[in-house]
Design a protein around this motif. Structure first.
Motif, PDB file in Angstrom:
ATOM      1  N   LYS A  81       1.286  -1.285   0.389  1.00  0.00           N
ATOM      2  CA  LYS A  81       0.184   0.007  -0.030  1.00  0.00           C
ATOM      3  C   LYS A  81       0.965   1.506   0.116  1.00  0.00           C
ATOM      4  O   LYS A  81       0.005   2.316   0.087  1.00  0.00           O
ATOM      5  CB  LYS A  81      -0.766  -0.127   1.211  1.00  0.00           C
ATOM      6  CG  LYS A  81      -2.275  -1.017   1.402  1.00  0.00           C
ATOM      7  CD  LYS A  81      -2.888  -1.075   2.286  1.00  0.00           C
ATOM      8  CE  LYS A  81      -4.282  -1.854   3.053  1.00  0.00           C
ATOM      9  NZ  LYS A  81      -4.861  -1.842   3.802  1.00  0.00           N
ATOM     10  N   VAL A  82       2.465   1.371   0.662  1.00  0.00           N
ATOM     11  CA  VAL A  82       3.367   1.975   0.561  1.00  0.00           C
ATOM     12  C   VAL A  82       3.195   2.504  -1.007  1.00  0.00           C
ATOM     13  O   VAL A  82       3.166   1.598  -2.381  1.00  0.00           O
ATOM     14  CB  VAL A  82       4.364   1.998   0.729  1.00  0.00           C
ATOM     15  CG1 VAL A  82       3.921   1.249   2.078  1.00  0.00           C
ATOM     16  CG2 VAL A  82       5.317   0.962   0.328  1.00  0.00           C
ATOM     17  N   CYS A  83       3.904   3.952  -1.163  1.00  0.00           N
ATOM     18  CA  CYS A  83       3.695   4.931  -2.939  1.00  0.00           C
ATOM     19  C   CYS A  83       5.409   4.898  -2.707  1.00  0.00           C
ATOM     20  O   CYS A  83       6.113   5.847  -1.735  1.00  0.00           O
ATOM     21  CB  CYS A  83       3.228   6.222  -2.285  1.00  0.00           C
ATOM     22  SG  CYS A  83       3.421   6.820  -4.467  1.00  0.00           S
ATOM     23  N   PHE A  84       6.537   4.033  -3.215  1.00  0.00           N
ATOM     24  CA  PHE A  84       7.354   4.527  -3.399  1.00  0.00           C
ATOM     25  C   PHE A  84       8.129   6.121  -3.867  1.00  0.00           C
ATOM     26  O   PHE A  84       7.356   6.842  -4.217  1.00  0.00           O
ATOM     27  CB  PHE A  84       8.601   4.020  -4.155  1.00  0.00           C
ATOM     28  CG  PHE A  84       8.506   2.375  -3.489  1.00  0.00           C
ATOM     29  CD1 PHE A  84       9.936   2.187  -3.318  1.00  0.00           C
ATOM     30  CD2 PHE A  84       7.424   1.596  -4.118  1.00  0.00           C
ATOM     31  CE1 PHE A  84       9.600   1.064  -2.377  1.00  0.00           C
ATOM     32  CE2 PHE A  84       8.123   0.469  -3.065  1.00  0.00           C
ATOM     33  CZ  PHE A  84       8.768  -0.332  -2.676  1.00  0.00           C
ATOM     34  N   SER A  85       9.597   6.167  -3.263  1.00  0.00           N
ATOM     35  CA  SER A  85       9.245   8.159  -3.384  1.00  0.00           C
ATOM     36  C   SER A  85       9.404   8.916  -5.011  1.00  0.00           C
ATOM     37  O   SER A  85       8.975   9.712  -5.033  1.00  0.00           O
ATOM     38  CB  SER A  85      10.562   8.491  -2.719  1.00  0.00           C
ATOM     39  OG  SER A  85      11.998   8.166  -3.704  1.00  0.00           O
ATOM     40  N   ASP A  86       9.854   7.503  -5.747  1.00  0.00           N
ATOM     41  CA  ASP A  86       9.714   8.633  -7.098  1.00  0.00           C
ATOM     42  C   ASP A  86       8.925   8.767  -7.709  1.00  0.00           C
ATOM     43  O   ASP A  86       8.339   9.312  -8.791  1.00  0.00           O
ATOM     44  CB  ASP A  86      10.841   7.113  -7.860  1.00  0.00           C
ATOM     45  CG  ASP A  86      10.362   6.119  -8.022  1.00  0.00           C
ATOM     46  OD1 ASP A  86       9.714   5.746  -7.073  1.00  0.00           O
ATOM     47  OD2 ASP A  86      10.919   4.987  -8.852  1.00  0.00           O
TER      48      ASP A  86
END
Length: 230
Positions: free
Chosen positions: A152-157
């Motif tokens: 569910k997390v979003c990677f920084s890029d």
């Protein structure tokens, strides 16, 4: 744009001359200090004497046709003395450090594509977003998503590329304005106490007295008459 204006104000190229009312509040009015522009370091290569030329490029006022008798500008826009200095190495390093600081606040296990992230952070800052606002946005997302599973997390890029930080910056700005409104309302109430010499004036702190005076909601004489000291 905001960053450029701040730099010009710091270097004295722009001078704030006042404010003009508009539908959403007011617009700050600036004046360009031509004397400071004149004093800028030349960025063009010095002229090299190569003998006579045919139709040489002139750096002085234009001598071509004019409209309604109005002469051309005193200098063409690309004249060396009107060419602003490029960003200094120190400024570039400082901007890189700001971008690194913002990215460092992102959950480290979700940082991906560092170079792309830094580029997009610099673009956001160059477009006028304050570094502290973007930093707070990253921290807010990190806190909000602390318990998220990896799916569910979003990677920084992707987070910076998709502009998901904008919603957080807008919430921060909205919260700041709401806080200012509450503070202004509170000070107005305290000013009423001071004006009426209300018994509750004894609960007004020295810091609040200074704030009332700074906002010019009361006078020093009214403060003293209410039994308060600044």
């Amino acid at each position: 744009m905001k960053r450029t204006i701040r730099d010009f104000l710091k270097e004295g190229i722009l001078v704030e001359t006042g404010a003009r009312g508009c539908k959403n509040g007011f617009t700050v009015v600036y004046r360009i200090d031509l004397a400071m522009v004149e004093a800028l370091e030349l960025t063009a290569e010095p002229d090299i004497e190569t003998g006579a030329t045919v139709d040489p490029v002139q750096t002085g006022p234009g001598t071509g046709a004019t409209v309604a008798g109005v002469p051309g500008p005193q200098r063409p826009p690309n004249h060396p003395k009107t060419t602003l200095k490029p960003p200094t190495r120190e400024r570039v390093v400082a901007e890189d450090e700001e971008a690194e600081k913002v990215l460092a606040a992102y959950p480290p296990d979700r940082v991906r594509g560092k170079a792309d992230c830094l580029r997009r952070i610099r673009e956001a800052l160059d477009d006028g977003t304050e570094v502290e606002e973007l930093l707070q946005a990253v921290k807010a997302y990190a806190t909000e998503s602390a318990g998220f599973t990896r799916s569910k997390v979003c990677f920084s890029d992707n987070w910076f590329k998709s502009g998901r930080w904008r919603a957080y910056v807008e919430d921060i700005a909205k919260s700041r304005e709401e806080t200012k409104a509450k503070q202004a309302e509170m000070l107005a109430g305290l000013a009423g106490w001071v004006t009426d010499r209300h018994p509750l004036c004894r609960h007004i702190s020295p810091g609040q007295v200074d704030a009332l005076l700074a906002a010019k909601l009361v006078t020093q004489a009214q403060i003293q008459a209410a039994g308060l000291g600044s």
